[in-house]
Write an enzyme that holds these catalytic residues in place. Structure first.
Site, PDB file in Angstrom:
ATOM      1  NE  ARG A  18      -4.639   2.919  -0.581  1.00 25.62           N
ATOM      2  CZ  ARG A  18      -5.779   2.334  -0.214  1.00 25.62           C
ATOM      3  NH1 ARG A  18      -6.914   2.668  -0.787  1.00 25.62           N
ATOM      4  NH2 ARG A  18      -5.773   1.409   0.719  1.00 25.62           N
ATOM      5  CG  ASP A  56      -2.021   1.034   1.148  1.00 22.18           C
ATOM      6  OD1 ASP A  56      -1.870   1.999   0.362  1.00 22.18           O
ATOM      7  OD2 ASP A  56      -3.028   0.887   1.845  1.00 22.18           O
TER       8      ASP A  56
END
Ligand code: ZN
Length: 171
Positions: free
Chosen positions: A95, A93
């Protein structure tokens, strides 16, 4: 970004939606992004106020569309969504939510009721100075194609998905 009603002050419904071309635009059943997008918009409309921040650059949890398509191929071969990103040498991840927090600050949102099952989104907002008064789950009924994906989110990424328990017990 979509702002509905007066979102200044406290308790605004907020959805930070990670761009997902395959789910949002093409209705792919591999994930639940498209369904969550519609559900979030409906919730905001029903509430009469809220904001949806559509986060470009968040494809495949931040690895980009082309890498996501490669990751989806690996998933069709049996890797889960976390393993697939890692197999490509990419983070599970990647983000970042700073832009989202900046948008909320600009809109004078003082506290958010966050439409999300993902504890990391809440933590990210807190880290960037946005108070989260409540996390409002978006529990989409799973289907056969996205159940493994949802279970991985639950088991490996700590997403709050209590409704999956009943489904898993039945299978
Ligand atoms: Zn998706």
């Amino acid at each position: 970004m979509l702002v509905h009603g007066d979102v200044r002050g406290r308790e605004a419904l907020v959805r930070l939606h990670s761009e997902c071309l395959t789910g949002d635009a093409f209705g792919s059943r591999h994930c639940e992004c498209g369904e969550q997008l519609s559900a979030a918009l409906k919730a905001i409309a029903a509430e009469g106020r809220g904001v949806l921040v559509y986060l470009r650059g968040h494809e495949g949890r931040g690895i980009g569309l082309l890498a996501k398509l490669e990751a989806m191929k690996l998933q069709s071969e049996g890797l889960d969504t976390v393993e697939a990103n890692l197999a490509l040498g990419l983070p599970a991840d990647a983000r970042d939510y700073k832009v989202a927090a900046d948008v909320l600050h600009d809109l004078q949102v003082r506290s958010a009721r966050l439409l999300s099952n993902n504890p990391r989104k809440r933590e990210a907002l807190l880290r960037h100075g946005v108070e989260v008064s409540e996390q409002v789950p978006l529990l989409m009924p799973p289907h056969q194609e996205n159940l493994p994906y949802l279970l991985t989110k639950r088991d490996r990424m700590d997403h709050y998905l209590p409704h999956l328990d009943a489904v898993v017990q039945r299978t």
